[in-house]
Scaffold this motif. Structure first.
Motif, PDB file in Angstrom:
ATOM      1  N   PHE A   1     -11.133  -5.991   3.661  1.00 38.91           N
ATOM      2  CA  PHE A   1     -12.371  -5.446   3.264  1.00 38.91           C
ATOM      3  C   PHE A   1     -13.119  -6.405   2.570  1.00 38.91           C
ATOM      4  O   PHE A   1     -14.349  -6.426   2.701  1.00 38.91           O
ATOM      5  CB  PHE A   1     -11.921  -4.077   2.589  1.00 38.91           C
TER       6      PHE A   1
ATOM      7  N   THR B   1      -4.567  -2.344  -3.359  1.00 33.83           N
ATOM      8  CA  THR B   1      -3.535  -1.234  -3.097  1.00 33.83           C
ATOM      9  C   THR B   1      -3.253  -1.150  -1.482  1.00 33.83           C
ATOM     10  O   THR B   1      -2.295  -0.386  -0.942  1.00 33.83           O
ATOM     11  CB  THR B   1      -4.017   0.158  -3.468  1.00 33.83           C
ATOM     12  N   ASN B   2      -4.204  -1.618  -0.465  1.00 34.70           N
ATOM     13  CA  ASN B   2      -4.254  -1.533   0.599  1.00 34.70           C
ATOM     14  C   ASN B   2      -3.954  -0.228   1.110  1.00 34.70           C
ATOM     15  O   ASN B   2      -3.231  -0.169   2.301  1.00 34.70           O
ATOM     16  CB  ASN B   2      -3.211  -2.375   1.192  1.00 34.70           C
ATOM     17  N   CYS B   3      -4.704   0.945   0.623  1.00 31.24           N
ATOM     18  CA  CYS B   3      -4.499   2.247   0.883  1.00 31.24           C
ATOM     19  C   CYS B   3      -5.257   2.422   2.337  1.00 31.24           C
ATOM     20  O   CYS B   3      -5.013   3.703   2.904  1.00 31.24           O
ATOM     21  CB  CYS B   3      -5.257   3.286   0.038  1.00 31.24           C
ATOM     22  N   LYS B   4      -5.948   1.547   2.841  1.00 33.03           N
ATOM     23  CA  LYS B   4      -6.808   1.788   4.344  1.00 33.03           C
ATOM     24  C   LYS B   4      -7.825   2.755   4.339  1.00 33.03           C
ATOM     25  O   LYS B   4      -8.362   3.152   5.308  1.00 33.03           O
ATOM     26  CB  LYS B   4      -5.633   2.061   5.228  1.00 33.03           C
ATOM     27  N   GLU B   5      -8.149   3.494   3.227  1.00 31.14           N
ATOM     28  CA  GLU B   5      -9.081   4.399   3.146  1.00 31.14           C
ATOM     29  C   GLU B   5     -10.373   4.093   3.609  1.00 31.14           C
ATOM     30  O   GLU B   5     -11.442   4.621   3.982  1.00 31.14           O
ATOM     31  CB  GLU B   5      -9.056   5.389   1.708  1.00 31.14           C
ATOM     32  N   CYS B   6     -10.634   2.594   3.419  1.00 28.49           N
ATOM     33  CA  CYS B   6     -12.012   2.173   3.866  1.00 28.49           C
ATOM     34  C   CYS B   6     -12.135   2.019   5.264  1.00 28.49           C
ATOM     35  O   CYS B   6     -13.001   1.470   5.845  1.00 28.49           O
ATOM     36  CB  CYS B   6     -12.131   0.739   2.971  1.00 28.49           C
TER      37      CYS B   6
ATOM     38  N   PRO C   1      -9.106  -2.811  -6.019  1.00 29.47           N
ATOM     39  CA  PRO C   1      -7.628  -2.324  -6.395  1.00 29.47           C
ATOM     40  C   PRO C   1      -6.599  -2.925  -5.846  1.00 29.47           C
ATOM     41  O   PRO C   1      -5.345  -2.834  -6.564  1.00 29.47           O
ATOM     42  CB  PRO C   1      -7.523  -0.960  -5.780  1.00 29.47           C
TER      43      PRO C   1
ATOM     44  N   CYS D   1     -15.161   1.847  -0.033  1.00 29.06           N
ATOM     45  CA  CYS D   1     -14.062   1.739  -0.858  1.00 29.06           C
ATOM     46  C   CYS D   1     -14.043   3.033  -2.023  1.00 29.06           C
ATOM     47  O   CYS D   1     -14.860   2.870  -3.027  1.00 29.06           O
ATOM     48  CB  CYS D   1     -13.659   0.633  -1.456  1.00 29.06           C
ATOM     49  N   PRO D   2     -13.381   4.044  -1.974  1.00 32.67           N
ATOM     50  CA  PRO D   2     -13.593   5.004  -2.836  1.00 32.67           C
ATOM     51  C   PRO D   2     -12.756   4.821  -4.231  1.00 32.67           C
ATOM     52  O   PRO D   2     -13.048   5.639  -5.283  1.00 32.67           O
ATOM     53  CB  PRO D   2     -13.020   6.020  -2.529  1.00 32.67           C
TER      54      PRO D   2
ATOM     55  N   THR E   1      -6.253  -3.865   5.015  1.00 32.13           N
ATOM     56  CA  THR E   1      -6.002  -4.410   3.671  1.00 32.13           C
ATOM     57  C   THR E   1      -7.079  -4.623   2.744  1.00 32.13           C
ATOM     58  O   THR E   1      -8.385  -4.641   3.307  1.00 32.13           O
ATOM     59  CB  THR E   1      -5.217  -5.987   3.707  1.00 32.13           C
ATOM     60  N   CYS E   2      -6.981  -4.605   1.589  1.00 29.09           N
ATOM     61  CA  CYS E   2      -8.255  -4.832   0.840  1.00 29.09           C
ATOM     62  C   CYS E   2      -8.833  -6.258   1.019  1.00 29.09           C
ATOM     63  O   CYS E   2      -9.931  -6.396   0.781  1.00 29.09           O
ATOM     64  CB  CYS E   2      -7.575  -4.849  -0.792  1.00 29.09           C
TER      65      CYS E   2
HETATM   66  S1  SF4 Z   1     -10.696  -1.721  -0.236  1.00 29.35           S
HETATM   67 FE1  SF4 Z   1      -9.787  -0.285   1.254  1.00 29.35          FE
HETATM   68  S2  SF4 Z   1      -7.691  -0.688   1.305  1.00 29.35           S
HETATM   69 FE2  SF4 Z   1      -8.360  -1.473  -0.595  1.00 29.35          FE
HETATM   70  S3  SF4 Z   1      -8.247   0.021  -2.420  1.00 29.35           S
HETATM   71 FE3  SF4 Z   1     -10.517   0.276  -1.246  1.00 29.35          FE
HETATM   72  S4  SF4 Z   1     -10.164   1.742   0.273  1.00 29.35           S
HETATM   73 FE4  SF4 Z   1      -8.063   0.933  -0.094  1.00 29.35          FE
END
Ligand code: SF4
Length: 444
Positions: free
Chosen positions: A28, A15-20, A13, A42-43, A24-25
């Motif tokens: 990951f 988005t670099n949301c960090k949930e993983c 995605p 990565c949800p 950053t993506c």
């Molecule tokens: S890879 Fe990580 S940072 Fe990128 S969208 Fe998925 S959970 Fe978020």
């Protein structure tokens, strides 16, 4: 074909949301490419990304399992042409044939002989893992009866081998719980054979004259709903067969050609035991996943199992035994104390010669990272300090009162320094292990 980090990144995605757990993506994606992360972390990954990554992550040669419970064996899933590139994963399954022309006590005796093809070698159990029931009688009833007898009298995985779909149907049903490998499906019988395999949830052998025909056949079988396929080529002479097996492996691995991305089976049913053993060995080396022989001679089978054991050992990880003191027989405080290294082949060779001496002894195994005596000495993994440390750690002075240590003849050169380091008397043993029994009987 595995995707690169950048190719994976394009599917994420961004988005670099960090949930993983990654900053950053891109980080990951790189971790995913190195198999240090899982896509499930990565949800937000799209269905499209999941499908693309699953396809890319599929091994170029599928894994196929047959046999139930403890008899289960797995073949395939190899990733390299040559062992030194990485390692080979699933050892070749050795199978021995049983003709369905045998009945009664003769059939039972043959099954027992095959069950008995197991050996202890360097601390590991190696054995024939499957019985191939061959439909040589031409009768569906005889084939089914032989399959039932194997199921009843053998703990090994089973292969049902017949050109006739009628015979295959008759035999497969009653033994389906044992999850046999079924065969053979040829172009004209593919649909019917695939139906039997699908109905019983068993893998299926696809057999053709040429590699091209085999690729078409596996597509037909897959379209009929069977995913677990083992490849069989009708055998030309050995040289041609080895060439074909190598071609199949190369096309599957290097071109990622899915129709040939399956394990293979080869039969060596003719010739004397020595001839069968020699041919089977070639097929183990290149690149049969399953090899069926007819002989039950232990002297012909043992070299094959030994070769499999060696070829499927990770070349980057020497096989080691635990570094400690081993008691051979019932030694006491007057018994000889020897040392050797923790390379498994070295240890078990020494152990068997100490046993042969019938002199109860202690063997101190020194940790040399799984290398043999001379290799360890040359690489300075074996010196007087390492041995002295091992003696101290294992408290050998509490085991024996004589303060004499027998060292391998190949490292006689370290005897002086070792004597100074430990204060023990150093006895230089023979260079060749085979002389060890005589040596121990003399010093004991
Ligand atoms: S890879 Fe990580 S940072 Fe990128 S969208 Fe998925 S959970 Fe978020």
């Amino acid at each position: 074909m595995a995707l690169t980090g950048l190719q994976i990144f394009k599917l994420l995605p961004k988005t670099n949301c960090k949930e993983c757990g990654m900053p950053t993506c891109l980080a990951f994606a790189m971790a995913l490419a190195q198999k240090k992360a899982k896509l499930e972390d990565c949800p937000h990954a799209s269905e499209e990304a999941k499908a693309a990554l699953a396809e890319a992550a599929a091994p170029p040669i599928c894994q196929v399992k047959f046999g139930a419970a403890e008899a289960e064996v797995q073949v395939g899933q190899e990733t390299v042409m040559f062992r030194h590139e990485e390692k080979f994963y699933n050892p070749t399954v050795m199978a021995v044939s049983v003709s369905d022309k045998l009945t009664g006590d003769d059939l039972k005796k043959r099954i027992e002989e095959i069950n008995d093809l197991q050996f202890d070698r360097v601390g590991q159990r190696i054995q024939v893992k499957a019985i191939a029931v061959m439909n040589e009688s031409g009768s569906a009833e005889s084939f089914a009866a032989a399959a039932a007898a194997v199921k009843e009298n053998s703990p090994l995985a089973m292969i049902l081998y017949s050109d006739s779909v009628e015979a295959l149907a008759a035999a497969a049903g009653p033994v389906a719980q044992a999850k046999p490998l079924l065969g053979v499906a040829q172009a004209e019988t593919a649909e019917a054979a695939a139906k039997i395999a699908k109905d019983h949830n068993c893998p299926l052998i696809a057999q053709a004259e040429s590699i091209e025909d085999l690729a078409e056949l596996t597509e037909m079988i897959k379209a009929a709903g069977v995913e677990d396929i083992v490849l069989s080529l009708k055998r030309p002479a050995l040289k041609g067969h080895l060439y074909n097996l190598s071609q199949i492996r190369a096309v599957a691995l290097k071109k990622n050609f899915r129709p040939l991305g399956y394990p293979t089976i080869s039969c060596v049913l003719e010739g004397g035991p020595a001839e069968q053993s020699a041919e089977a060995l070639s097929m183990i080396c290149k690149y049969s996943s399953i090899v069926v022989v007819e002989t039950v001679q232990k002297w012909a089978i043992l070299p094959l199992l030994t070769a499999i054991m060696n070829i499927f050992t990770d070349p980057q990880k020497p096989v080691q035994v635990e570094a400690k003191v081993y008691a051979i027989g019932e030694p006491d405080e007057n018994s000889p104390l020897l040392f050797t290294t923790n390379f498994s082949l070295t240890y078990y060779t020494v152990e068997s010669d100490v046993e042969a001496s019938r002199v109860p002894s202690y063997i101190l195994v020194v940790d040399t990272e799984g290398t043999s005596v001379l290799t360890a000495y040359s690489g300075d993994k074996l010196n007087e300090k390492v041995v002295a440390e091992a003696m101290k750690k294992n408290e050998v002075d509490k085991l024996v009162k004589h303060k004499k240590l027998i060292i391998p003849g190949y490292v006689a050169v370290m005897s002086g320094k070792l004597e100074e380091e430990t204060g023990w008397e150093i006895l230089v043993g023979p260079r060749e292990c085979s002389v060890l029994p005589k040596f121990l009987q003399e010093v004991a």
